[in-house]
Design an enzyme around this catalytic site. Structure first.
Site, PDB file in Angstrom:
ATOM      1  N   ALA A  50     -13.752  -7.594 -23.197  1.00 29.73           N
ATOM      2  CA  ALA A  50     -14.160  -6.769 -23.752  1.00 29.73           C
ATOM      3  C   ALA A  50     -14.162  -5.396 -22.855  1.00 29.73           C
ATOM      4  O   ALA A  50     -13.496  -5.966 -22.332  1.00 29.73           O
ATOM      5  CB  ALA A  50     -15.688  -7.128 -23.402  1.00 29.73           C
TER       6      ALA A  50
ATOM      7  N   GLU B 284     -14.315 -14.003 -18.018  1.00 32.36           N
ATOM      8  CA  GLU B 284     -15.713 -13.722 -17.570  1.00 32.36           C
ATOM      9  C   GLU B 284     -16.716 -14.400 -16.078  1.00 32.36           C
ATOM     10  O   GLU B 284     -17.670 -13.677 -15.627  1.00 32.36           O
ATOM     11  CB  GLU B 284     -16.653 -14.230 -18.288  1.00 32.36           C
ATOM     12  CG  GLU B 284     -16.106 -13.635 -20.047  1.00 32.36           C
ATOM     13  CD  GLU B 284     -14.640 -14.148 -20.605  1.00 32.36           C
ATOM     14  OE1 GLU B 284     -14.258 -15.242 -19.870  1.00 32.36           O
ATOM     15  OE2 GLU B 284     -14.453 -14.428 -21.811  1.00 32.36           O
TER      16      GLU B 284
HETATM   17  N1  COA Z   1     -12.791  -2.992 -20.176  1.00 34.45           N
HETATM   18  C1  COA Z   1     -12.465  -1.912 -20.029  1.00 34.45           C
HETATM   19  N2  COA Z   1     -11.900  -1.295 -19.016  1.00 34.45           N
HETATM   20  C2  COA Z   1     -10.734  -2.042 -19.246  1.00 34.45           C
HETATM   21  C3  COA Z   1     -10.991  -3.278 -18.615  1.00 34.45           C
HETATM   22  C4  COA Z   1     -11.350  -3.469 -19.720  1.00 34.45           C
HETATM   23  N3  COA Z   1     -11.596  -5.175 -19.847  1.00 34.45           N
HETATM   24  N4  COA Z   1      -9.317  -4.269 -18.492  1.00 34.45           N
HETATM   25  C5  COA Z   1      -8.595  -2.572 -18.489  1.00 34.45           C
HETATM   26  N5  COA Z   1      -9.185  -1.743 -18.574  1.00 34.45           N
HETATM   27  C6  COA Z   1      -9.080  -0.092 -18.158  1.00 34.45           C
HETATM   28  C7  COA Z   1      -9.293   0.389 -16.909  1.00 34.45           C
HETATM   29  O1  COA Z   1     -10.776   0.347 -16.177  1.00 34.45           O
HETATM   30  C8  COA Z   1      -8.127   1.084 -15.831  1.00 34.45           C
HETATM   31  O2  COA Z   1      -9.107   3.151 -16.582  1.00 34.45           O
HETATM   32  P1  COA Z   1      -8.437   3.875 -15.947  1.00 34.45           P
HETATM   33  O3  COA Z   1      -7.270   4.036 -16.302  1.00 34.45           O
HETATM   34  O4  COA Z   1      -9.322   4.420 -16.612  1.00 34.45           O
HETATM   35  O5  COA Z   1      -9.293   3.809 -14.541  1.00 34.45           O
HETATM   36  C9  COA Z   1      -6.843   1.214 -17.765  1.00 34.45           C
HETATM   37  O6  COA Z   1      -7.909   0.372 -17.793  1.00 34.45           O
HETATM   38  C10 COA Z   1      -6.126   0.282 -16.745  1.00 34.45           C
HETATM   39  O7  COA Z   1      -6.153  -0.698 -15.804  1.00 34.45           O
HETATM   40  P2  COA Z   1      -5.673  -1.279 -14.531  1.00 34.45           P
HETATM   41  O8  COA Z   1      -6.713  -1.776 -13.836  1.00 34.45           O
HETATM   42  O9  COA Z   1      -5.430   0.003 -13.288  1.00 34.45           O
HETATM   43  O10 COA Z   1      -4.540  -2.089 -15.294  1.00 34.45           O
HETATM   44  P3  COA Z   1      -3.656  -3.230 -14.275  1.00 34.45           P
HETATM   45  O11 COA Z   1      -1.987  -3.197 -15.462  1.00 34.45           O
HETATM   46  O12 COA Z   1      -3.824  -3.038 -12.692  1.00 34.45           O
HETATM   47  O13 COA Z   1      -5.293  -4.609 -14.423  1.00 34.45           O
HETATM   48  C11 COA Z   1      -5.948  -5.928 -15.738  1.00 34.45           C
HETATM   49  C12 COA Z   1      -4.616  -4.922 -15.837  1.00 34.45           C
HETATM   50  C13 COA Z   1      -6.222  -6.177 -17.185  1.00 34.45           C
HETATM   51  C14 COA Z   1      -5.663  -6.934 -14.837  1.00 34.45           C
HETATM   52  C15 COA Z   1      -7.041  -4.945 -14.471  1.00 34.45           C
HETATM   53  O14 COA Z   1      -7.678  -4.196 -15.460  1.00 34.45           O
HETATM   54  C16 COA Z   1      -8.328  -6.214 -15.504  1.00 34.45           C
HETATM   55  O15 COA Z   1      -8.495  -6.992 -14.612  1.00 34.45           O
HETATM   56  N6  COA Z   1      -9.588  -6.252 -16.442  1.00 34.45           N
HETATM   57  C17 COA Z   1     -10.320  -6.683 -16.382  1.00 34.45           C
HETATM   58  C18 COA Z   1     -10.042  -7.716 -17.108  1.00 34.45           C
HETATM   59  C19 COA Z   1     -11.047  -8.252 -17.458  1.00 34.45           C
HETATM   60  O16 COA Z   1     -11.776  -8.957 -16.701  1.00 34.45           O
HETATM   61  N7  COA Z   1     -12.161  -8.919 -18.611  1.00 34.45           N
HETATM   62  C20 COA Z   1     -12.635 -10.066 -19.563  1.00 34.45           C
HETATM   63  C21 COA Z   1     -14.075  -8.902 -19.263  1.00 34.45           C
HETATM   64  S1  COA Z   1     -15.088 -10.057 -20.014  1.00 34.45           S
END
Ligand code: COA
Length: 259
Positions: free
Chosen positions: A66, A133
């Site tokens: 999400a 989550e």
């Molecule tokens: N919601 C909103 N934005 C997200 C996102 C999410 N679930 N997952 C990634 N993004 C965004 C980041 O904020 C970042 O945005 P920015 O460039 O404007 O700062 C961009 O996507 C790239 O993410 P980044 O974290 O730099 O990439 P990464 O490859 O190093 O890591 C993840 C990828 C998926 C491991 C990491 O982004 C993450 O942990 N995301 C959240 C996952 C999560 O908790 N999902 C469940 C939600 S209930």
């Protein structure tokens, strides 16, 4: 129909729906959810799209969950409204045609749940799947607590949901969270070949077979067996059954019409 956050392509009997926010790791915001539901509605009765492949743009993520940015300002009432009826997850789960999640990179939270709502999951070695989550003080809300244990067993589902730790593609294959693990370079071709192997069949028989299989996840065995017989008779009364049997006896390929 044109969309802002997803791409939809239909070719050779296969619809490919790509979540297209690679710079946000294809996170599910309100627009993505709405557009996926709209696309599924548009594809439901389109016989040019007998199988659906769901994937994410770029090589970093299937869907990273999400859109967390949307959580901040949202009230509980708004959140409840956005989850009404199971939203995009339920729309995908009840989509009547076979669905395949093609996964490279992160499939986390709602991304993992989208994959769970598909019929089959094909992953590349870069895939990382999980339900993080709990790290946000939440729990899965897109079906994860219900579909994950049915797929991988209660213990593995508890482990994934209560630790929030993602697993790699090999482990996902081992516990049954993905069904096929294929080399990155072959992901597209192998997924398409799998979809094509289904798309060649009667769309009516595919639909009925999926319905019967879905019933196995919800019904007691005796009711499920009765339901299977009903669906079998429905297929038996179809033009496609007559064509399929005739083609076999005449030693030729059948020409199914989905009727
Ligand atoms: N919601 C909103 N934005 C997200 C996102 C999410 N679930 N997952 C990634 N993004 C965004 C980041 O904020 C970042 O945005 P920015 O460039 O404007 O700062 C961009 O996507 C790239 O993410 P980044 O974290 O730099 O990439 P990464 O490859 O190093 O890591 C993840 C990828 C998926 C491991 C990491 O982004 C993450 O942990 N995301 C959240 C996952 C999560 O908790 N999902 C469940 C939600 S209930």
């Amino acid at each position: 129909m044109s969309y802002d956050t997803i791409l939809v392509d239909v070719a050779d009997g296969i619809a490919t729906l790509t979540v297209n926010r690679p710079d946000k790791r294809n996170a599910l915001n309100a627009a993505v959810r709405r557009e996926i539901v709209q696309a599924l509605d548009a594809l439901r009765d389109d016989d040019a799209a007998r199988v659906l492949v769901l994937t994410g743009a770029g090589d970093r993520a299937f869907v990273a969950g999400a859109d967390i940015a949307e959580f901040e300002a949202r009230t509980p009432v708004q959140q409840r409204e956005s989850m009404e009826g199971g939203g995009v997850f339920e729309a995908l789960a009840v989509f009547p045609r076979p669905t395949i999640a093609m996964i490279r990179g992160y499939a986390l939270g709602g991304g993992c749940e989208l994959a769970l709502a598909c019929d089959i999951r094909v992953a590349a070695p870069s895939a990382r799947l999980g339900q993080p989550e709990i790290r946000l003080g939440l729990l899965p809300g897109g079906g994860g607590t219900q579909r994950l244990p049915r797929l991988v067993g209660y213990g593995q589902a508890l482990r994934l949901i209560l630790t929030g730790e993602p697993i790699d593609a090999a482990e996902a294959l081992r516990i049954g969270l993905v069904d096929l693990l294929v080399e990155e370079a072959e992901l597209e071709a192998r997924t398409r070949a799998l979809a094509a192997a289904m798309a060649a069949h009667s769309s009516l028989a595919l639909r009925l077979a999926k319905e019967a299989l879905r019933a196995s996840q919800e019904m007691p065995l005796s009711a499920g067996l009765r339901y299977e017989r009903e669906l079998f008779i429905t297929a038996f009364s179809s033009e496609d059954r007559a064509e399929g049997v005739r083609a076999f006896l005449e030693k030729r390929q059948p020409e199914f019409r989905g009727r």
